[in-house]
Motif scaffolding. Structure first.
Motif, PDB file in Angstrom:
ATOM      1  N   ARG A  21       0.835  -1.202   0.000  1.00 60.80           N
ATOM      2  CA  ARG A  21       0.000   0.000   0.000  1.00 60.80           C
ATOM      3  C   ARG A  21       0.876   1.260   0.000  1.00 60.80           C
ATOM      4  N   ARG A  22       1.922   1.228   0.773  1.00 62.14           N
ATOM      5  CA  ARG A  22       2.848   2.367   0.848  1.00 62.14           C
ATOM      6  C   ARG A  22       3.555   2.580  -0.489  1.00 62.14           C
ATOM      7  N   THR A  29       4.628   1.173  -9.613  1.00 61.01           N
ATOM      8  CA  THR A  29       3.598   0.594 -10.483  1.00 61.01           C
ATOM      9  C   THR A  29       3.444  -0.905 -10.308  1.00 61.01           C
ATOM     10  N   HIS A  30       4.459  -1.576  -9.726  1.00 62.82           N
ATOM     11  CA  HIS A  30       4.426  -3.025  -9.577  1.00 62.82           C
ATOM     12  C   HIS A  30       4.892  -3.427  -8.179  1.00 62.82           C
ATOM     13  N   THR A  54      -5.062  -2.240  -2.378  1.00 59.83           N
ATOM     14  CA  THR A  54      -4.599  -1.199  -3.295  1.00 59.83           C
ATOM     15  C   THR A  54      -5.600  -1.014  -4.432  1.00 59.83           C
ATOM     16  N   GLU A  55      -5.317  -0.043  -5.295  1.00 61.24           N
ATOM     17  CA  GLU A  55      -6.252   0.254  -6.388  1.00 61.24           C
ATOM     18  C   GLU A  55      -5.651   0.098  -7.775  1.00 61.24           C
ATOM     19  N   ASN A  87      -7.721  -7.436 -13.926  1.00 63.98           N
ATOM     20  CA  ASN A  87      -6.494  -7.591 -14.716  1.00 63.98           C
ATOM     21  C   ASN A  87      -5.311  -6.801 -14.128  1.00 63.98           C
ATOM     22  N   ARG A  88      -5.063  -7.032 -12.858  1.00 67.39           N
ATOM     23  CA  ARG A  88      -3.959  -6.344 -12.179  1.00 67.39           C
ATOM     24  C   ARG A  88      -2.857  -7.297 -11.761  1.00 67.39           C
TER      25      ARG A  88
END
Length: 341
Positions: A21-22, A29-30, A54-55, A87-88
């Motif tokens: 999260r941080r 990005t990954h 996360t988002e 799709n993450r």
């Protein structure tokens, strides 16, 4: 250049979720994790929680393998996570060094890896594959998307990456070795009729921000030992004096075995053979300014993602330094260069 971060899934798992999260808040990005099911906690269970917390950040293994995990099961895991979180996910794959050797087995063959890349991508994206003579498809996959990036060092692995993978994972940050490996990946891509730019380049290495270089080296010396396992395999396969760069092979001459019970740990007693100059070349150490300078060099050589191995005693401080100073500085450089074109 994008930025990723890789965690070992040491307990407590909630720490990995908090750091993910941080990382997203800092512009990464990954978020990746090791995948060695005996040495660390089960990554895919934790991936679900990382995604839920996360988002935007992409999540995946760095790296999985086709020996300890059946490719059809791996594909179903990715497809399920993608259905849940849009799709993450992303799949990093290799031969399974620690995952296999800790069980007393040899890593998978490149043939197994090639087959697995095809099966995992096709099934996770909803297409049919021939699985040992049986046609199979995951019927519930709708609009699935999954990139498969492969890790490797040797000529045959680099050729496979150029021909078949969506991305190339190089686990060290030495510009000389980067240039050598990148050329072979790109040459193989061209021979296969691909645009080399289709193969994304990810450099992964320990990064430690601070002023005490001696301490940083001791915290990251384990990485030279880990890389040395792969180099030893290359020397056994191709022999000394082969096309493998001496910049990669010379330092393992003093290597005497390897203790996988300390794999990826600062206190690994079987990495004392790794000299300081290898730690400096393979890792990204020093002050914020030192990091920015080396990362600019990597970016100029075509690196699409720098992946921070966050495995030392200053994880939070290094993550914050990247988010607050290093990533913004490199972003400003990119914007400035873009405006001048």
């Amino acid at each position: 250049m994008e930025f990723g971060v890789t965690f070992q899934t040491d307990p407590p798992a909630k720490r990995v979720i908090e750091l993910t999260r941080r990382a997203e808040e800092h512009g990464f990005t990954h978020a990746w994790t090791f995948d060695s099911h005996i040495l660390w906690e089960e990554p895919y269970v934790i991936h679900s929680q990382m995604l839920a917390a996360t988002e935007r950040i992409m999540v995946g293994p760095f790296v999985t393998n086709p020996a300890t995990r059946d490719p059809s099961v791996t594909a179903s895991v990715f497809a399920t996570l993608n259905e849940m979180f849009g799709n993450r996910t992303i799949c990093g794959i290799g031969r399974g060094d620690s995952a296999q050797r800790v069980l007393g087995r040899k890593p998978a063959t490149l043939g197994q890896v090639e087959r697995a890349m095809h099966v995992i991508r096709e099934l996770a994206e909803g297409r049919e594959v021939d699985y040992d003579g049986t046609k199979v498809r995951i019927p519930w996959v709708k609009d699935g998307r999954l990139e498969v990036w492969m890790a490797g060092y040797g000529p045959k692995a680099l050729s496979l990456i150029g021909r078949k993978a969506d991305g190339f994972i190089l686990q060290l940050a030495d510009p000389v070795i980067l240039e050598w490996t990148k050329k072979r990946v790109h040459d193989a891509a061209r021979e296969a009729g691909r645009d080399p730019r289709e193969v994304k380049i990810c450099v992964a290495a320990p990064a430690y921000v601070g002023d005490d270089l001696a301490h940083q080296r001791e915290q990251c010396r384990w990485f030279g030992g880990m890389v040395g396992n792969h180099v030893a395999d290359l020397v056994a396969r191709y022999g000394e004096g082969s096309e493998i760069p001496t910049a990669l092979t010379d330092y393992i001459k003093a290597r005497e075995g390897y203790d996988y019970s300390h794999h990826g740990k600062a206190d690994n007693p079987t990495t004392e053979f790794v000299p300081d100059d290898i730690v400096d070349r393979f890792c990204v150490l020093g002050t914020v300014e030192d990091h920015i300078a080396k990362l600019r060099t990597l970016e100029e050589l075509g690196v699409d993602q720098f992946n921070v191995y966050l495995m030392h005693d200053a994880m939070g401080e290094t993550l914050d330094a990247y988010g607050e100073e290093i990533i913004p500085a490199l972003s400003r450089t990119a914007r400035s260069e873009g405006s001048q074109r």
